[in-house]
Design a protein around this motif. Sequence first.
Motif, PDB file in Angstrom:
ATOM      1  N   ILE A  46     -50.847 -51.215  -3.133  1.00 20.70           N
ATOM      2  CA  ILE A  46     -50.757 -50.086  -4.903  1.00 20.70           C
ATOM      3  C   ILE A  46     -50.992 -48.950  -5.496  1.00 20.70           C
ATOM      4  CG2 ILE A  46     -51.784 -50.535  -7.539  1.00 20.70           C
ATOM      5  CD1 ILE A  46     -49.802 -52.531  -6.784  1.00 20.70           C
ATOM      6  N   ASP A  47     -52.399 -48.654  -4.478  1.00 21.59           N
ATOM      7  CA  ASP A  47     -53.024 -47.040  -4.493  1.00 21.59           C
ATOM      8  C   ASP A  47     -52.006 -45.902  -3.903  1.00 21.59           C
ATOM      9  OD1 ASP A  47     -55.596 -48.199  -5.270  1.00 21.59           O
ATOM     10  OD2 ASP A  47     -56.811 -48.379  -4.195  1.00 21.59           O
ATOM     11  N   SER A  48     -51.143 -46.687  -2.085  1.00 23.67           N
ATOM     12  CA  SER A  48     -50.195 -45.796  -1.450  1.00 23.67           C
ATOM     13  C   SER A  48     -49.052 -45.684  -2.340  1.00 23.67           C
ATOM     14  CB  SER A  48     -49.643 -46.698  -0.862  1.00 23.67           C
ATOM     15  OG  SER A  48     -49.060 -47.598  -1.196  1.00 23.67           O
ATOM     16  N   PHE A  49     -48.283 -46.443  -3.774  1.00 22.01           N
ATOM     17  CA  PHE A  49     -47.761 -46.054  -4.731  1.00 22.01           C
ATOM     18  C   PHE A  49     -48.018 -45.041  -5.972  1.00 22.01           C
ATOM     19  CE2 PHE A  49     -45.447 -49.950  -2.789  1.00 22.01           C
ATOM     20  CZ  PHE A  49     -44.178 -49.278  -2.281  1.00 22.01           C
ATOM     21  N   ALA A  50     -49.403 -45.682  -6.586  1.00 20.66           N
ATOM     22  CA  ALA A  50     -49.808 -44.368  -6.977  1.00 20.66           C
ATOM     23  C   ALA A  50     -49.826 -43.270  -6.900  1.00 20.66           C
ATOM     24  CB  ALA A  50     -51.359 -45.386  -8.117  1.00 20.66           C
ATOM     25  N   GLU A  51     -50.283 -43.300  -5.861  1.00 19.82           N
ATOM     26  CA  GLU A  51     -49.931 -41.514  -5.408  1.00 19.82           C
ATOM     27  C   GLU A  51     -48.430 -40.727  -5.948  1.00 19.82           C
ATOM     28  OE1 GLU A  51     -50.671 -41.356  -1.310  1.00 19.82           O
ATOM     29  OE2 GLU A  51     -52.659 -41.577  -1.654  1.00 19.82           O
ATOM     30  N   LEU A  52     -47.470 -41.427  -6.334  1.00 18.87           N
ATOM     31  CA  LEU A  52     -46.171 -41.498  -6.572  1.00 18.87           C
ATOM     32  C   LEU A  52     -45.837 -41.568  -7.574  1.00 18.87           C
ATOM     33  CD1 LEU A  52     -44.672 -42.681  -2.887  1.00 18.87           C
ATOM     34  CD2 LEU A  52     -44.915 -40.438  -3.612  1.00 18.87           C
ATOM     35  N   ASN A  53     -46.744 -40.289  -8.315  1.00 20.18           N
ATOM     36  CA  ASN A  53     -46.180 -40.398 -10.123  1.00 20.18           C
ATOM     37  C   ASN A  53     -44.815 -39.910 -10.319  1.00 20.18           C
ATOM     38  OD1 ASN A  53     -47.116 -37.302  -9.303  1.00 20.18           O
ATOM     39  ND2 ASN A  53     -49.458 -38.330 -10.592  1.00 20.18           N
ATOM     40  N   ASN A  54     -44.830 -39.270  -9.441  1.00 20.14           N
ATOM     41  CA  ASN A  54     -42.863 -38.575  -9.656  1.00 20.14           C
ATOM     42  C   ASN A  54     -41.545 -39.154  -9.412  1.00 20.14           C
ATOM     43  OD1 ASN A  54     -43.062 -38.983  -6.769  1.00 20.14           O
ATOM     44  ND2 ASN A  54     -42.402 -36.831  -6.396  1.00 20.14           N
ATOM     45  N   ILE A  55     -41.885 -40.638  -9.393  1.00 20.90           N
ATOM     46  CA  ILE A  55     -40.990 -41.522  -9.167  1.00 20.90           C
ATOM     47  C   ILE A  55     -40.874 -42.381 -10.213  1.00 20.90           C
ATOM     48  CG2 ILE A  55     -39.899 -43.042  -7.438  1.00 20.90           C
ATOM     49  CD1 ILE A  55     -39.435 -40.550  -6.300  1.00 20.90           C
ATOM     50  N   THR A  56     -40.354 -42.708 -11.184  1.00 23.26           N
ATOM     51  CA  THR A  56     -40.074 -43.455 -12.199  1.00 23.26           C
ATOM     52  C   THR A  56     -39.940 -45.092 -11.840  1.00 23.26           C
ATOM     53  OG1 THR A  56     -37.705 -43.055 -12.320  1.00 23.26           O
ATOM     54  CG2 THR A  56     -39.052 -41.391 -13.463  1.00 23.26           C
ATOM     55  N   LYS A  57     -39.118 -45.181 -10.642  1.00 22.13           N
ATOM     56  CA  LYS A  57     -39.601 -47.136  -9.991  1.00 22.13           C
ATOM     57  C   LYS A  57     -39.184 -47.111  -9.036  1.00 22.13           C
ATOM     58  CE  LYS A  57     -35.956 -49.309 -12.940  1.00 22.13           C
ATOM     59  NZ  LYS A  57     -34.923 -50.013 -13.079  1.00 22.13           N
ATOM     60  N   PHE A  58     -39.720 -48.348  -8.421  1.00 22.71           N
ATOM     61  CA  PHE A  58     -39.867 -48.708  -6.748  1.00 22.71           C
ATOM     62  C   PHE A  58     -38.966 -49.893  -7.169  1.00 22.71           C
ATOM     63  CE2 PHE A  58     -43.232 -45.214  -7.423  1.00 22.71           C
ATOM     64  CZ  PHE A  58     -42.781 -44.696  -5.883  1.00 22.71           C
ATOM     65  N   TYR A  59     -38.564 -50.197  -5.706  1.00 21.49           N
ATOM     66  CA  TYR A  59     -38.427 -51.940  -5.329  1.00 21.49           C
ATOM     67  C   TYR A  59     -39.223 -52.348  -4.035  1.00 21.49           C
ATOM     68  CZ  TYR A  59     -34.472 -52.258  -9.370  1.00 21.49           C
ATOM     69  OH  TYR A  59     -34.271 -52.230 -10.684  1.00 21.49           O
ATOM     70  N   ILE A  60     -40.072 -53.686  -4.174  1.00 22.68           N
ATOM     71  CA  ILE A  60     -40.323 -53.299  -2.586  1.00 22.68           C
ATOM     72  C   ILE A  60     -40.000 -54.387  -1.833  1.00 22.68           C
ATOM     73  CG2 ILE A  60     -41.942 -54.641  -4.400  1.00 22.68           C
ATOM     74  CD1 ILE A  60     -44.035 -53.366  -2.301  1.00 22.68           C
ATOM     75  N   ASP A  61     -39.838 -54.446  -0.392  1.00 25.66           N
ATOM     76  CA  ASP A  61     -39.143 -55.389   0.334  1.00 25.66           C
ATOM     77  C   ASP A  61     -40.112 -55.823   1.297  1.00 25.66           C
ATOM     78  OD1 ASP A  61     -37.585 -57.064   2.325  1.00 25.66           O
ATOM     79  OD2 ASP A  61     -36.225 -55.679   2.650  1.00 25.66           O
ATOM     80  N   THR A  62     -40.675 -56.997   1.356  1.00 26.73           N
ATOM     81  CA  THR A  62     -42.092 -57.474   2.565  1.00 26.73           C
ATOM     82  C   THR A  62     -41.147 -58.410   3.640  1.00 26.73           C
ATOM     83  OG1 THR A  62     -42.114 -59.330   0.788  1.00 26.73           O
ATOM     84  CG2 THR A  62     -43.854 -57.532   0.530  1.00 26.73           C
ATOM     85  N   SER A  63     -39.917 -58.284   3.756  1.00 31.69           N
ATOM     86  CA  SER A  63     -39.326 -59.053   5.185  1.00 31.69           C
ATOM     87  C   SER A  63     -39.450 -58.747   6.038  1.00 31.69           C
ATOM     88  CB  SER A  63     -37.877 -59.319   4.739  1.00 31.69           C
ATOM     89  OG  SER A  63     -36.729 -57.854   4.739  1.00 31.69           O
ATOM     90  N   ASN A  64     -39.515 -57.371   6.321  1.00 34.27           N
ATOM     91  CA  ASN A  64     -39.944 -56.487   7.789  1.00 34.27           C
ATOM     92  C   ASN A  64     -41.538 -57.805   8.460  1.00 34.27           C
ATOM     93  OD1 ASN A  64     -37.229 -56.037   8.043  1.00 34.27           O
ATOM     94  ND2 ASN A  64     -38.394 -54.147   6.657  1.00 34.27           N
ATOM     95  N   ILE A  65     -42.612 -57.848   7.597  1.00 37.07           N
ATOM     96  CA  ILE A  65     -43.364 -57.852   7.904  1.00 37.07           C
ATOM     97  C   ILE A  65     -43.262 -59.860   8.452  1.00 37.07           C
ATOM     98  CG2 ILE A  65     -46.284 -58.249   7.704  1.00 37.07           C
ATOM     99  CD1 ILE A  65     -45.698 -56.095   4.739  1.00 37.07           C
ATOM    100  N   GLU A  66     -44.240 -59.170   9.900  1.00 33.92           N
ATOM    101  CA  GLU A  66     -44.245 -60.984  10.259  1.00 33.92           C
ATOM    102  C   GLU A  66     -45.484 -61.669   9.666  1.00 33.92           C
ATOM    103  OE1 GLU A  66     -43.678 -60.383  14.220  1.00 33.92           O
ATOM    104  OE2 GLU A  66     -41.861 -59.578  14.620  1.00 33.92           O
ATOM    105  N   ASP A  67     -45.208 -62.887   9.481  1.00 32.61           N
ATOM    106  CA  ASP A  67     -46.124 -64.200   9.155  1.00 32.61           C
ATOM    107  C   ASP A  67     -46.704 -63.468   8.305  1.00 32.61           C
ATOM    108  OD1 ASP A  67     -45.582 -65.478  11.932  1.00 32.61           O
ATOM    109  OD2 ASP A  67     -46.927 -64.121  12.844  1.00 32.61           O
TER     110      ASP A  67
END
Length: 351
Positions: A46-67
């Motif tokens: 969450i903190d890493s996304f908070a640094e990007l306050n110039n972006i109005t919307k994100f989508y997040i994909d966790t499928s590449n993280i194993e286990d």
Amino acid sequence: MDKIKYYPILKWKSGEKSALKSLTTESSKISPIIELVDYDNVDNIIDSFAELNNITKFYIDTSNIEDVENDYKEKIIDAATKKGMPLFPIFTFDEFTIHADRFLDICSDFLVKIPIPHDFEQDGYDSIFGSLFDWKVKNQISLNVLLDAGLVIDRRTANLQFSELRSVISKYLRQYKFDNVIVCLTSFPDDISKLPAGGEEHYIRYDIKIFARIVETMDEELKPLLSFSDYGVTKFTETDIDFSKLRHGILPKVRYTTSESYWVLKGQRDRITKELVRNYKTMAQIVVNSKNYYGEDFSYGDKEIFERAQGHKIDNPEVQVGHGNHFNWVAIAVNHHISVVTNELSNLFDS
């Protein structure tokens, strides 16, 4: 072009983060799809996304993280929602049918990825889009579909995918209305290791060419629904390599998006001394002096290329600028690419 038309897919690594932070006017015109590649605790994410306050919307994909545990994405979205952050989930169709209902209380926007062409042994397009549309109507919620046509690096594949995409959009997405129909392709090759030392190559940008043709062939009912997505110039990266185990380090590479192609330049070492005789600075000079260069005022990435080619700051020549490293040049390449595509889409939809 008021509606967001570009959904770049980016790995969540240092270079990509820096590229997004450095966007200026383009930031309100894009909605990044972020692929998390390493497990981290939710607060750090969450903190890493908070640094990007110039972006109005994100989508997040966790499928590449194993286990990773099944509710990892849910925990991230829940934490983001509680902090008022515009972070939303992306699912494959199979994931969506299993997990989507769990997210209804914590987010108001969903993105579902549909492979093009689909697996003939699985549900057909009519069943897929019909069930998604019924779910959208039932829950009265924003639902976007991403038509993932994958890697397109030759003319034959380009022709096939253009025909398939146009057919799917015309036949099914006229009937089933979604908030956004995102066409996703990439023409940056997934392996550039065969490029010889000191060499360079141009890879045709079939991705944006196909999308432009699709937009041009659609009527006024469907055209406003269309948006574009790609993997940019970092689908293949070397950030996972353990550089400490390489005796002389990996050869530097410069990726530069032109109007027609992805231009890749590779460094070179002296055979005897192993010193770099074609380094980031010399390749930056090649780009700046070429007909393909967009100019130092086009984007943060282009300004960086110019300064690294000259060896000093534009606004303050007394301040020296180094060649940069792999992570700097990922940021440069991604920032320039996003700026190019955003500009192209503005011209396409505003024409």
